[in-house]
Design an enzyme around this catalytic site. Structure first.
Site, PDB file in Angstrom:
ATOM      1  N   GLY A   1       0.833  -1.211   0.000  1.00 41.16           N
ATOM      2  CA  GLY A   1       0.000   0.000   0.000  1.00 41.16           C
ATOM      3  C   GLY A   1       0.863   1.254   0.000  1.00 41.16           C
ATOM      4  O   GLY A   1       1.618   1.476   0.951  1.00 41.16           O
ATOM      5  N   GLY A   2       0.752   2.041  -1.050  1.00 43.43           N
ATOM      6  CA  GLY A   2       1.580   3.258  -1.184  1.00 43.43           C
ATOM      7  C   GLY A   2       0.827   4.501  -0.771  1.00 43.43           C
ATOM      8  O   GLY A   2       0.964   5.557  -1.390  1.00 43.43           O
ATOM      9  N   GLY A   3       0.036   4.404   0.286  1.00 42.51           N
ATOM     10  CA  GLY A   3      -0.636   5.585   0.842  1.00 42.51           C
ATOM     11  C   GLY A   3       0.296   6.273   1.837  1.00 42.51           C
ATOM     12  O   GLY A   3       1.446   5.858   2.020  1.00 42.51           O
TER      13      GLY A   3
ATOM     14  N   GLU B   1       2.221  -1.211  -4.772  1.00 40.10           N
ATOM     15  CA  GLU B   1       0.978  -0.425  -4.857  1.00 40.10           C
ATOM     16  C   GLU B   1       0.188  -0.924  -6.067  1.00 40.10           C
ATOM     17  O   GLU B   1       0.714  -1.027  -7.162  1.00 40.10           O
ATOM     18  CB  GLU B   1       1.331   1.071  -4.983  1.00 40.10           C
ATOM     19  CG  GLU B   1       0.199   1.989  -5.384  1.00 40.10           C
ATOM     20  CD  GLU B   1      -1.009   1.930  -4.462  1.00 40.10           C
ATOM     21  OE1 GLU B   1      -0.865   2.192  -3.262  1.00 40.10           O
ATOM     22  OE2 GLU B   1      -2.125   1.623  -4.970  1.00 40.10           O
TER      23      GLU B   1
ATOM     24  N   ARG C   1      -7.946   2.300   6.236  1.00 35.66           N
ATOM     25  CA  ARG C   1      -8.501   2.127   7.577  1.00 35.66           C
ATOM     26  C   ARG C   1     -10.016   1.964   7.509  1.00 35.66           C
ATOM     27  O   ARG C   1     -10.658   2.446   6.582  1.00 35.66           O
ATOM     28  CB  ARG C   1      -8.113   3.327   8.457  1.00 35.66           C
ATOM     29  CG  ARG C   1      -6.609   3.422   8.638  1.00 35.66           C
ATOM     30  CD  ARG C   1      -6.220   4.541   9.582  1.00 35.66           C
ATOM     31  NE  ARG C   1      -6.732   4.360  10.926  1.00 35.66           N
ATOM     32  CZ  ARG C   1      -6.199   3.554  11.855  1.00 35.66           C
ATOM     33  NH1 ARG C   1      -5.124   2.862  11.586  1.00 35.66           N
ATOM     34  NH2 ARG C   1      -6.733   3.475  13.059  1.00 35.66           N
TER      35      ARG C   1
ATOM     36  N   ASP D   1     -13.151   9.814  12.395  1.00 29.13           N
ATOM     37  CA  ASP D   1     -12.985   8.769  11.375  1.00 29.13           C
ATOM     38  C   ASP D   1     -14.269   7.982  11.121  1.00 29.13           C
ATOM     39  O   ASP D   1     -14.475   7.500  10.012  1.00 29.13           O
ATOM     40  CB  ASP D   1     -11.860   7.797  11.777  1.00 29.13           C
ATOM     41  CG  ASP D   1     -10.471   8.395  11.576  1.00 29.13           C
ATOM     42  OD1 ASP D   1     -10.382   9.589  11.231  1.00 29.13           O
ATOM     43  OD2 ASP D   1      -9.475   7.666  11.758  1.00 29.13           O
TER      44      ASP D   1
ATOM     45  N   ALA E   1      -6.861  13.718  11.914  1.00 33.66           N
ATOM     46  CA  ALA E   1      -7.069  14.158  13.290  1.00 33.66           C
ATOM     47  C   ALA E   1      -7.693  15.555  13.373  1.00 33.66           C
ATOM     48  O   ALA E   1      -8.622  15.786  14.155  1.00 33.66           O
ATOM     49  CB  ALA E   1      -5.738  14.129  14.030  1.00 33.66           C
TER      50      ALA E   1
ATOM     51  N   HIS F   1      12.141  36.996   4.242  1.00 35.48           N
ATOM     52  CA  HIS F   1      13.214  36.453   3.399  1.00 35.48           C
ATOM     53  C   HIS F   1      14.390  36.058   4.258  1.00 35.48           C
ATOM     54  O   HIS F   1      14.716  36.774   5.189  1.00 35.48           O
ATOM     55  CB  HIS F   1      13.653  37.520   2.385  1.00 35.48           C
ATOM     56  CG  HIS F   1      14.773  37.065   1.511  1.00 35.48           C
ATOM     57  ND1 HIS F   1      14.580  36.152   0.490  1.00 35.48           N
ATOM     58  CD2 HIS F   1      16.106  37.373   1.520  1.00 35.48           C
ATOM     59  CE1 HIS F   1      15.754  35.928  -0.094  1.00 35.48           C
ATOM     60  NE2 HIS F   1      16.687  36.660   0.514  1.00 35.48           N
TER      61      HIS F   1
HETATM   62  P1  FAD Z   1      -9.406   7.715  17.119  1.00 33.67           P
HETATM   63  O1  FAD Z   1      -8.193   8.522  17.268  1.00 33.67           O
HETATM   64  O2  FAD Z   1      -9.350   6.486  16.283  1.00 33.67           O
HETATM   65  O3  FAD Z   1      -9.891   7.346  18.582  1.00 33.67           O
HETATM   66  C1  FAD Z   1     -11.007   6.564  18.815  1.00 33.67           C
HETATM   67  C2  FAD Z   1     -10.951   6.038  20.224  1.00 33.67           C
HETATM   68  O4  FAD Z   1     -12.209   5.453  20.541  1.00 33.67           O
HETATM   69  C3  FAD Z   1      -9.920   4.945  20.430  1.00 33.67           C
HETATM   70  O5  FAD Z   1      -9.176   5.208  21.582  1.00 33.67           O
HETATM   71  C4  FAD Z   1     -10.760   3.678  20.594  1.00 33.67           C
HETATM   72  O6  FAD Z   1     -10.160   2.708  21.410  1.00 33.67           O
HETATM   73  C5  FAD Z   1     -11.993   4.257  21.252  1.00 33.67           C
HETATM   74  N1  FAD Z   1     -13.193   3.416  21.122  1.00 33.67           N
HETATM   75  C6  FAD Z   1     -13.620   2.714  20.049  1.00 33.67           C
HETATM   76  N2  FAD Z   1     -14.788   2.088  20.334  1.00 33.67           N
HETATM   77  C7  FAD Z   1     -15.085   2.410  21.604  1.00 33.67           C
HETATM   78  C8  FAD Z   1     -16.164   2.075  22.486  1.00 33.67           C
HETATM   79  N3  FAD Z   1     -17.168   1.307  22.072  1.00 33.67           N
HETATM   80  N4  FAD Z   1     -16.153   2.564  23.745  1.00 33.67           N
HETATM   81  C9  FAD Z   1     -15.146   3.364  24.164  1.00 33.67           C
HETATM   82  N5  FAD Z   1     -14.114   3.720  23.384  1.00 33.67           N
HETATM   83  C10 FAD Z   1     -14.087   3.252  22.122  1.00 33.67           C
HETATM   84  N6  FAD Z   1      -3.943  12.019  11.001  1.00 33.67           N
HETATM   85  C11 FAD Z   1      -3.486  13.264  10.855  1.00 33.67           C
HETATM   86  O7  FAD Z   1      -4.274  14.209  10.821  1.00 33.67           O
HETATM   87  N7  FAD Z   1      -2.137  13.516  10.761  1.00 33.67           N
HETATM   88  C12 FAD Z   1      -1.222  12.519  10.787  1.00 33.67           C
HETATM   89  O8  FAD Z   1      -0.015  12.778  10.693  1.00 33.67           O
HETATM   90  C13 FAD Z   1      -1.685  11.189  10.946  1.00 33.67           C
HETATM   91  N8  FAD Z   1      -0.805  10.172  11.009  1.00 33.67           N
HETATM   92  C14 FAD Z   1      -1.270   8.908  11.229  1.00 33.67           C
HETATM   93  C15 FAD Z   1      -0.351   7.869  11.314  1.00 33.67           C
HETATM   94  C16 FAD Z   1      -0.774   6.580  11.530  1.00 33.67           C
HETATM   95  C17 FAD Z   1       0.233   5.464  11.630  1.00 33.67           C
HETATM   96  C18 FAD Z   1      -2.178   6.321  11.681  1.00 33.67           C
HETATM   97  C19 FAD Z   1      -2.677   4.937  11.952  1.00 33.67           C
HETATM   98  C20 FAD Z   1      -3.100   7.342  11.602  1.00 33.67           C
HETATM   99  C21 FAD Z   1      -2.662   8.652  11.366  1.00 33.67           C
HETATM  100  N9  FAD Z   1      -3.561   9.716  11.255  1.00 33.67           N
HETATM  101  C22 FAD Z   1      -3.081  10.982  11.057  1.00 33.67           C
HETATM  102  C23 FAD Z   1      -5.020   9.517  11.332  1.00 33.67           C
HETATM  103  C24 FAD Z   1      -5.529   9.903  12.714  1.00 33.67           C
HETATM  104  O9  FAD Z   1      -4.877   9.136  13.677  1.00 33.67           O
HETATM  105  C25 FAD Z   1      -7.036   9.707  12.783  1.00 33.67           C
HETATM  106  O10 FAD Z   1      -7.665  10.402  11.748  1.00 33.67           O
HETATM  107  C26 FAD Z   1      -7.577  10.220  14.114  1.00 33.67           C
HETATM  108  O11 FAD Z   1      -6.976   9.561  15.189  1.00 33.67           O
HETATM  109  C27 FAD Z   1      -9.092  10.044  14.173  1.00 33.67           C
HETATM  110  O12 FAD Z   1      -9.560  10.526  15.393  1.00 33.67           O
HETATM  111  P2  FAD Z   1     -10.909  10.011  16.045  1.00 33.67           P
HETATM  112  O13 FAD Z   1     -11.136  10.901  17.198  1.00 33.67           O
HETATM  113  O14 FAD Z   1     -11.948   9.880  15.013  1.00 33.67           O
HETATM  114  O15 FAD Z   1     -10.633   8.529  16.558  1.00 33.67           O
END
Ligand code: FAD
Length: 469
Positions: free
Chosen positions: A178-180, A201, A270, A310, A318, A442
């Site tokens: 995966g080349g994302g 990819e 994801r 998400d 984020a 600059h």
């Molecule tokens: P999440 O951060 O996924 O948090 C959800 C939380 O809910 C988790 O702790 C989970 O355990 C909890 N949960 C789930 N179900 C339940 C339940 N039933 N009861 C209680 N708790 C529950 N985004 C960026 O913007 N910049 C970046 O540089 C970036 N780098 C990334 C790098 C990697 C390796 C990865 C995997 C992701 C990256 N992302 C990045 C994406 C980013 O992490 C997500 O978009 C962001 O975390 C989403 O936030 P969220 O609040 O929707 O949920």
């Protein structure tokens, strides 16, 4: 504000919503299994990956310094200390969120929440037992998890992004499927640590969806840093052998259709975490790919339940999650609010970085939107030359009729730090001249944003274009 609300999930969507709601005077319960808020972003996403990418950048810069007459010896990598550094960053930030949560008197409940009905949650407590809690409103922010490909054998050698961030070892060879952005960022980390990284990819381009002229400088550099990048190529079979994971590939110009790698990282996207217990006891509905259906205030089809981050759709980033969280809270507070951003920035933290916001050229072409594009090559930027990084490019996507800035794209070191100027320009309906008339310091890379605006009128100081006719 007498509202009593619950936020399920403590990621950047959930904790931003919980903190804002508390600031507005609501009674807030934030539910997540982890010791402190943070979610994927802080524990196994944005933050640990960026800590490791910072180290990767240092290693690459030290190697590059040879060209300037400064030669360092090969780095000696103490993996335990590197892992400790990454973990300390995560602990510091999540601990800080725990503090902020306490200071705001947010009731942080460690556990997993499911629905009893639209207003009531059953929380399975992390320390055992269950608790039923009722609320006026519930905000779902349960995030996402790595998607998997079918037929993957169970093996310690096959990692998702969470396992890759654990840094158990530095494998000699790594196949990234995966080349994302996640695959390329983690591939960059491992390559800097000394692993021979191969990327496969399925589609004809890495970072599908991003403009090709922004991706090209990165692709060129990665071709040198990685062993190979195989495009239009699929992994059709994976088997564990004594030497590693043997993969069968299907694609054009393959050096060998079967290759063995010490480790494999699967980064094929994801999936939203919408398998929440009892969700069927509410009126919440789902749309394509399992995202939760919401309106512009992030209210679901169940009027007391909101969904953000998400689980609420693309882009899964984020900062989009946090912003949606604030909108949902404002809606609950009865304020006039809507989630209708003109620009959500995206940053790929590779070397060089790629960042864009607003309308991209690719999207304009796909949707037949007439645009003019202005490009400024970094070879004409004094600051880029001082950094010996002239491969970058800054581009503007412009409405030809109104000269409004519709999008900004940047490829080059620090692109991620610079993109916010574009977000502001798009959000404020700036026209090209607003950027060219803004004095930029600059010598900085940010001057490329001023000059790409000047270049639109063919009057960029550092580019000469002969007049036609
Ligand atoms: P999440 O951060 O996924 O948090 C959800 C939380 O809910 C988790 O702790 C989970 O355990 C909890 N949960 C789930 N179900 C339940 C339940 N039933 N009861 C209680 N708790 C529950 N985004 C960026 O913007 N910049 C970046 O540089 C970036 N780098 C990334 C790098 C990697 C390796 C990865 C995997 C992701 C990256 N992302 C990045 C994406 C980013 O992490 C997500 O978009 C962001 O975390 C989403 O936030 P969220 O609040 O929707 O949920």
């Amino acid at each position: 504000m007498s509202k009593n609300i619950a936020v399920v999930g403590g990621g950047p969507g959930g904790y931003a919503a919980a903190f804002y709601a508390a600031d507005l005077g609501m009674q807030v319960t934030l539910i997540d299994e982890a010791v402190n808020p943070g979610g994927v972003c802080l524990y196994v996403g944005c933050i640990p990956s960026k800590a490791l990418l910072h180290v990767a950048a240092l290693i690459n810069e030290a190697e590059h310094a040879k060209a300037w007459g400064v030669e360092f010896s090969k780095p000696n990598i103490d993996l335990n200390r590197l892992r400790d550094f990454k973990n300390s960053v995560v602990n510091r930030l999540t601990g800080g969120l725990g503090q902020l949560s306490k200071q705001r008197k947010v009731n942080y409940v460690r556990g997993r929440a499911g629905f009893v009905n639209s207003n009531t949650l059953n929380v399975r407590m992390a320390e055992g037992g269950e608790q039923k809690l009722s609320f006026d409103n519930i905000i779902l922010a349960t995030g996402s998890r790595p998607a998997m490909i079918p037929g993957v054998p169970p093996s310690q050698r096959i990692m998702d992004s969470t396992a890759a961030l654990e840094l158990r070892d530095i494998p000699k060879t790594l196949l990234v499927i995966g080349g994302g952005y996640i695959g390329l960022e983690l591939g960059t980390v491992y390559a800097a640590l000394g692993t021979k990284v191969t990327v496969v990819e399925m589609l004809p381009q890495i970072l599908t969806g991003a403009d090709r002229d922004l991706v090209n400088p990165l692709a060129k550099r990665l071709e040198k840093k990685f062993s190979s990048i195989m495009l239009n190529t699929k992994v059709v079979e994976m088997k564990e052998t004594a030497d590693g994971i043997k993969v069968r590939l299907d694609g054009p110009n393959l050096a060998a259709p079967e290759q063995t790698f010490e480790k494999v990282l699967i980064s094929v996207g994801r999936k939203p975490n919408t398998d929440i217990e009892g969700l069927d006891k509410t009126r919440v509905t789902k749309v394509q790919r399992g995202f939760i259906e919401t309106d512009l205030q992030r209210r679901t089809k169940d009027p007391v339940i909101f969904a953000i981050g998400d689980i609420a759709g693309e882009p899964m980033l984020a900062h989009k999650a946090s912003h949606e969280g604030r909108v949902a809270v404002e809606a609950i507070a009865g304020k006039k609010t809507t989630f209708e951003p003109r620009a959500i920035p995206a940053v790929v933290f590779t070397d060089p970085e790629i960042a864009w916001c607003g309308l991209t050229e690719t999207e304009a072409q796909a949707k037949n939107i007439p645009v003019k594009v202005s490009r400024f090559p970094w070879a004409a930027s004094g600051r880029a030359v001082t950094l010996d990084r002239i491969e970058g490019v800054t581009k503007l996507v412009i409405d030809p009729e109104t000269e409004r800035v519709l999008g900004l794209g940047i490829c080059g070191p620090n692109a991620g730090e610079m993109i916010s100027e574009g977000v502001l320009a798009v959000e404020m309906s700036a026209v090209v001249d607003d950027l060219s008339l803004t004095i930029h310091p600059h010598p900085t890379l940010s001057e490329t944003i001023m000059e790409v605006a000047e270049a639109y009128h063919n009057v960029s100081t550092h580019i000469y274009r002969p007049k036609r006719g």
